[in-house]
Design a protein around this motif. Sequence first.
Motif, PDB file in Angstrom:
ATOM      1  N   ALA A 136       0.833  -1.205   0.000  1.00  0.00           N
ATOM      2  CA  ALA A 136       0.000   0.000   0.000  1.00  0.00           C
ATOM      3  C   ALA A 136       0.869   1.258   0.000  1.00  0.00           C
ATOM      4  CB  ALA A 136      -0.932  -0.002   1.203  1.00  0.00           C
ATOM      5  N   ARG A 137       2.012   1.220   0.683  1.00  0.00           N
ATOM      6  CA  ARG A 137       2.912   2.382   0.696  1.00  0.00           C
ATOM      7  C   ARG A 137       3.473   2.648  -0.698  1.00  0.00           C
ATOM      8  NH1 ARG A 137       4.072   7.081   3.525  1.00  0.00           N
ATOM      9  NH2 ARG A 137       5.900   7.896   2.476  1.00  0.00           N
ATOM     10  N   THR A 138       3.838   1.591  -1.408  1.00  0.00           N
ATOM     11  CA  THR A 138       4.346   1.746  -2.773  1.00  0.00           C
ATOM     12  C   THR A 138       3.281   2.380  -3.664  1.00  0.00           C
ATOM     13  OG1 THR A 138       5.822  -0.135  -2.495  1.00  0.00           O
ATOM     14  CG2 THR A 138       5.282   0.489  -4.760  1.00  0.00           C
ATOM     15  N   THR A 139       2.054   1.905  -3.549  1.00  0.00           N
ATOM     16  CA  THR A 139       0.942   2.458  -4.323  1.00  0.00           C
ATOM     17  C   THR A 139       0.705   3.919  -3.938  1.00  0.00           C
ATOM     18  OG1 THR A 139      -0.083   0.282  -4.488  1.00  0.00           O
ATOM     19  CG2 THR A 139      -1.519   2.188  -4.856  1.00  0.00           C
ATOM     20  N   TYR A 140       0.765   4.219  -2.640  1.00  0.00           N
ATOM     21  CA  TYR A 140       0.565   5.586  -2.163  1.00  0.00           C
ATOM     22  C   TYR A 140       1.611   6.527  -2.742  1.00  0.00           C
ATOM     23  CZ  TYR A 140       0.861   9.652   0.855  1.00  0.00           C
ATOM     24  OH  TYR A 140       0.946  10.941   1.312  1.00  0.00           O
ATOM     25  N   GLU A 141       2.868   6.109  -2.702  1.00  0.00           N
ATOM     26  CA  GLU A 141       3.942   6.973  -3.200  1.00  0.00           C
ATOM     27  C   GLU A 141       3.766   7.277  -4.692  1.00  0.00           C
ATOM     28  OE1 GLU A 141       7.535   4.999  -1.984  1.00  0.00           O
ATOM     29  OE2 GLU A 141       7.315   5.686   0.089  1.00  0.00           O
ATOM     30  N   ALA A 142       3.334   6.288  -5.463  1.00  0.00           N
ATOM     31  CA  ALA A 142       3.097   6.509  -6.890  1.00  0.00           C
ATOM     32  C   ALA A 142       1.941   7.484  -7.095  1.00  0.00           C
ATOM     33  CB  ALA A 142       2.821   5.185  -7.593  1.00  0.00           C
ATOM     34  N   ALA A 143       0.865   7.307  -6.339  1.00  0.00           N
ATOM     35  CA  ALA A 143      -0.284   8.206  -6.461  1.00  0.00           C
ATOM     36  C   ALA A 143       0.081   9.615  -6.000  1.00  0.00           C
ATOM     37  CB  ALA A 143      -1.458   7.664  -5.664  1.00  0.00           C
ATOM     38  N   ARG A 144       0.844   9.713  -4.950  1.00  0.00           N
ATOM     39  CA  ARG A 144       1.264  11.021  -4.423  1.00  0.00           C
ATOM     40  C   ARG A 144       2.122  11.760  -5.455  1.00  0.00           C
ATOM     41  NH1 ARG A 144       0.812  15.270  -1.493  1.00  0.00           N
ATOM     42  NH2 ARG A 144       2.399  15.787   0.018  1.00  0.00           N
ATOM     43  N   ALA A 145       2.982  11.040  -6.135  1.00  0.00           N
ATOM     44  CA  ALA A 145       3.835  11.663  -7.150  1.00  0.00           C
ATOM     45  C   ALA A 145       3.002  12.218  -8.309  1.00  0.00           C
ATOM     46  CB  ALA A 145       4.857  10.657  -7.670  1.00  0.00           C
TER      47      ALA A 145
END
Length: 136
Positions: A115-124
């Motif tokens: 979920a953190r990996t997905t979050y970082e991509a969405a945040r970018a």
Amino acid sequence: MVLVQNHGFASIGALSESLGSQRFGTSYRYRGASGRLDGDLLPVDLAANAESLGADVLRCTTLGGLRDALARATASDRTTVVHVECSAQTGAPDSDAWWDVPVAEVSTLPSTQAARTTYEAARAAQRPHLAPPPPA
């Protein structure tokens, strides 16, 4: 007042699950043998709670019943709660909106790491619509 009884914050529970937190804090349970809150579901009757505080409660289970209850509540001169029973597993409709809800940076749970990996991509990919005010 309309009280949607979804047995544990269904939409927030789903958000928590999507962020790798296994619906943390959104399930009402008894303590199990482990001492954790992993026992049977705790029956929480929010309509009875509202009644215990002096509100009139109108329970409805159908669309027609909801319409009738809303009309009766609007016409009442007393505090009235319209209680709508919902399934905890029925989610809200999807949308293109994205909530910036940070995910733990440090965790041993594979679901949280993913979920953190997905979050970082969405945040970018996030596009801010508001800018901070200029320095004074």
